[in-house]
Design a protein around this motif. Structure first.
Motif, PDB file in Angstrom:
ATOM      1  N   UNK A  22       0.815  -1.218   0.000  1.00 23.72           N
ATOM      2  CA  UNK A  22       0.000   0.000   0.000  1.00 23.72           C
ATOM      3  C   UNK A  22       0.848   1.267   0.000  1.00 23.72           C
ATOM      4  N   UNK A  23       2.173   1.124  -0.069  1.00 26.69           N
ATOM      5  CA  UNK A  23       3.061   2.289   0.043  1.00 26.69           C
ATOM      6  C   UNK A  23       3.797   2.581  -1.263  1.00 26.69           C
ATOM      7  N   UNK A  24       4.066   3.862  -1.489  1.00 33.23           N
ATOM      8  CA  UNK A  24       4.902   4.275  -2.615  1.00 33.23           C
ATOM      9  C   UNK A  24       6.013   5.167  -2.059  1.00 33.23           C
ATOM     10  N   UNK A  37      -4.693   4.040  -4.833  1.00 33.71           N
ATOM     11  CA  UNK A  37      -4.417   2.880  -5.705  1.00 33.71           C
ATOM     12  C   UNK A  37      -4.082   3.321  -7.129  1.00 33.71           C
ATOM     13  N   UNK A  38      -3.391   4.467  -7.251  1.00 37.37           N
ATOM     14  CA  UNK A  38      -3.098   4.948  -8.611  1.00 37.37           C
ATOM     15  C   UNK A  38      -4.380   5.254  -9.377  1.00 37.37           C
ATOM     16  N   UNK A  39      -5.326   5.915  -8.702  1.00 39.76           N
ATOM     17  CA  UNK A  39      -6.704   6.176  -9.175  1.00 39.76           C
ATOM     18  C   UNK A  39      -7.442   4.872  -9.519  1.00 39.76           C
ATOM     19  N   UNK A  40      -7.586   4.037  -8.513  1.00 40.03           N
ATOM     20  CA  UNK A  40      -8.447   2.859  -8.663  1.00 40.03           C
ATOM     21  C   UNK A  40      -7.904   1.801  -9.599  1.00 40.03           C
ATOM     22  N   UNK A  41      -6.593   1.769  -9.782  1.00 42.75           N
ATOM     23  CA  UNK A  41      -5.987   0.827 -10.730  1.00 42.75           C
ATOM     24  C   UNK A  41      -5.303  -0.340  -9.996  1.00 42.75           C
ATOM     25  N   UNK A  42      -4.371   0.002  -9.101  1.00 47.08           N
ATOM     26  CA  UNK A  42      -3.589  -1.042  -8.421  1.00 47.08           C
ATOM     27  C   UNK A  42      -4.355  -1.532  -7.192  1.00 47.08           C
ATOM     28  N   UNK A 239      -4.536  -4.495 -12.764  1.00 48.84           N
ATOM     29  CA  UNK A 239      -3.744  -3.956 -11.649  1.00 48.84           C
ATOM     30  C   UNK A 239      -2.574  -3.068 -12.093  1.00 48.84           C
ATOM     31  N   UNK A 240      -2.712  -2.367 -13.203  1.00 53.05           N
ATOM     32  CA  UNK A 240      -1.659  -1.437 -13.611  1.00 53.05           C
ATOM     33  C   UNK A 240      -1.100  -1.716 -14.996  1.00 53.05           C
ATOM     34  N   UNK A 241      -1.357  -2.905 -15.535  1.00 52.90           N
ATOM     35  CA  UNK A 241      -1.046  -3.142 -16.942  1.00 52.90           C
ATOM     36  C   UNK A 241      -2.278  -2.659 -17.712  1.00 52.90           C
ATOM     37  N   UNK A 354     -11.248   8.793  -1.566  1.00 50.58           N
ATOM     38  CA  UNK A 354     -10.320   7.744  -1.170  1.00 50.58           C
ATOM     39  C   UNK A 354     -10.647   6.474  -1.943  1.00 50.58           C
ATOM     40  N   UNK A 355      -9.614   5.913  -2.569  1.00 52.24           N
ATOM     41  CA  UNK A 355      -9.740   4.620  -3.265  1.00 52.24           C
ATOM     42  C   UNK A 355      -8.583   3.742  -2.781  1.00 52.24           C
ATOM     43  N   UNK A 356      -8.598   3.356  -1.496  1.00 49.75           N
ATOM     44  CA  UNK A 356      -7.460   2.585  -0.978  1.00 49.75           C
ATOM     45  C   UNK A 356      -7.356   1.226  -1.663  1.00 49.75           C
ATOM     46  N   UNK A 357      -6.156   0.642  -1.663  1.00 45.92           N
ATOM     47  CA  UNK A 357      -6.041  -0.718  -2.196  1.00 45.92           C
ATOM     48  C   UNK A 357      -7.008  -1.636  -1.460  1.00 45.92           C
ATOM     49  N   UNK A 358      -7.617  -2.583  -2.166  1.00 50.18           N
ATOM     50  CA  UNK A 358      -8.547  -3.517  -1.519  1.00 50.18           C
ATOM     51  C   UNK A 358      -7.793  -4.383  -0.510  1.00 50.18           C
ATOM     52  N   UNK A 359      -6.468  -4.457  -0.695  1.00 42.59           N
ATOM     53  CA  UNK A 359      -5.622  -5.304   0.152  1.00 42.59           C
ATOM     54  C   UNK A 359      -5.059  -4.545   1.356  1.00 42.59           C
TER      55      UNK A 359
END
Ligand SMILES: *Cc1c(COP(=O)(O)O)cnc(C)c1O
Length: 377
Positions: A22-24, A37-42, A239-241, A354-359
């Motif tokens: 969840x970190x960058x 999440x990179x705008x709902x992507x990752x 997930x980002x591809x 907020x669109x946090x990673x689901x994980x």
């Protein structure tokens, strides 16, 4: 220093160089908890090991072959995306392309041209998707737009009266994302869906942001107990591809005969290999149940915030909107959060999204909510 890039994005001055979970981490080594999440992507986090393995394994075999040959991996992802196995898939590379395909399919299949969409919607930036988008800011200066689009008021019972047997399709998001995180009313959607069916009007649900687990089920339309004729996905799909898909009921398939529509990169093997794993994880783990639990926890915590800055809290699953009062511009709140090492987004006029990673883990959620509390109280 000059730039070789168009200035169509307003950019932060720092660059994100690496990420995990969840970190960058930026170019100065500063670590941020990414609640976007990179705008709902990752959606399944950065560098998810299962996804990384799938990508590496596929990249050792072959990256690309045109859509002139059968593709087992496209069939696999098509089947996993096909709700109750009733839909066919067309693969592309983005949300706007998925919506473009939906609009083309509708016109070709029905022979009708009139499409109803909604104010404050967002469907993308190419001509048909941009025209479908009910925001004049996104249209300004780009006319003439496509003909045949009418914009109605979202969640307004009266807007349903505009649907007639001359209408080709109605297109909408079940939670307007860019428009401010505005969920549709359950009853309104039920009525709208019924009127579409009664009048032979196709219903297109844009799941580009809400789909792939974001709201706690694979697709948001499952929450509304409807079966759209067409739905589109993209953002979280691989997930980002880059990957997108348009799913249409099997009976619509007759409209897309060979040569009618296509994409060079659509259904790319690297993207499909990752998408297949993404959908496996949604299907075969408890992640969607966890999304619901995390969502309940967040909305409970937000309700208890003692903040004079908030005017409304909205959302569904892990798609969360905190509308701020006019005196408290969201840009300031976002930069305060950034200072505390939290990335978040804006939406609509003055909504913190907020669109946090689901994980995201419980500890990370508490960290994020703690900072949010400091900034908002
Ligand atoms: C992001 C988004 C799009 C556009 O997707 P792109 O991949 O940027 O073309 C379309 N619809 C919705 C609901 C979105 O959130």
């Amino acid at each position: 220093m000059g730039t070789y890039l168009f200035s169509n994005y307003s950019k932060k001055p720092f660059e994100i160089m690496s990420a995990k979970g969840s970190y960058v981490v930026d170019n100065l080594g500063k670590k941020y908890l990414d609640l976007t999440s990179g705008i709902g992507v990752c959606n399944l986090g950065y560098r998810n090991p299962k996804l990384e393995n799938a990508l590496i394994e596929q990249s050792d075999l072959i990256w690309h072959m045109p859509n002139l040959y059968v593709s087992g991996i496209q069939e696999e992802v098509g089947q996993k995306l096909s709700y109750k196995q009733k839909y066919l898939a067309f693969f592309c590379n983005s949300g706007t392309e998925a919506n473009e395909a939906a609009i083309k399919l509708v016109r070709k299949y029905t022979g009708k041209t009139e499409i109803i969409t909604f104010n404050n919607s967002f469907h993308g930036r190419t001509y048909a998707s941009m025209t479908a988008t009910g925001q004049s800011l996104i249209h300004d200066g780009f006319g003439p737009l496509l003909e045949g689009f009418t914009y109605m008021t979202y969640n307004d019972p009266k807007s349903i009266e505009a649907i007639t047997s001359d209408t080709a399709a109605v297109m909408l998001e079940l939670v307007q994302g860019e428009g401010g995180v505005v969920p549709a009313d359950y009853k309104w959607i039920q009525n709208l869906s019924k009127i579409c069916k009664d009048n032979g009007v196709l219903l297109i649900i844009d799941e580009v942001q809400t789909g792939i687990g974001r709201t706690g089920l694979t697709f948001a339309f499952e929450q509304y107990d409807i079966e759209p004729d067409i739905y589109t996905v993209a953002k979280g799909l691989a997930n980002g591809i880059p990957a997108g898909a348009m799913l249409g009921k099997k009976e619509l398939g007759s409209a897309f005969t060979p040569g009618t529509h296509g994409s060079t990169f659509g259904g790319n093997k690297l993207a499909m290999a990752v998408a297949s794993q993404v959908l496996d994880i949604l299907e075969n783990t408890s992640i969607l149940d966890q999304v619901k639990e995390k969502s309940n926890f967040i909305f409970e915590e937000l309700k208890n915030l003692d903040s004079a800055k908030i005017s409304q809290i909205r959302g569904l699953g892990l798609m969360i909107g905190i509308e701020l009062k006019k005196e408290f511009p969201v840009e300031k709140i976002l930069s305060d959060l950034e200072g505390k090492g939290i990335l978040a987004l804006r939406a609509g006029q003055n909504t913190l999204r907020l669109l946090p990673p689901l994980t995201i883990s419980q500890e990370e959620l508490e960290e994020g909510l703690g900072s949010l509390k400091e900034v908002l109280e």
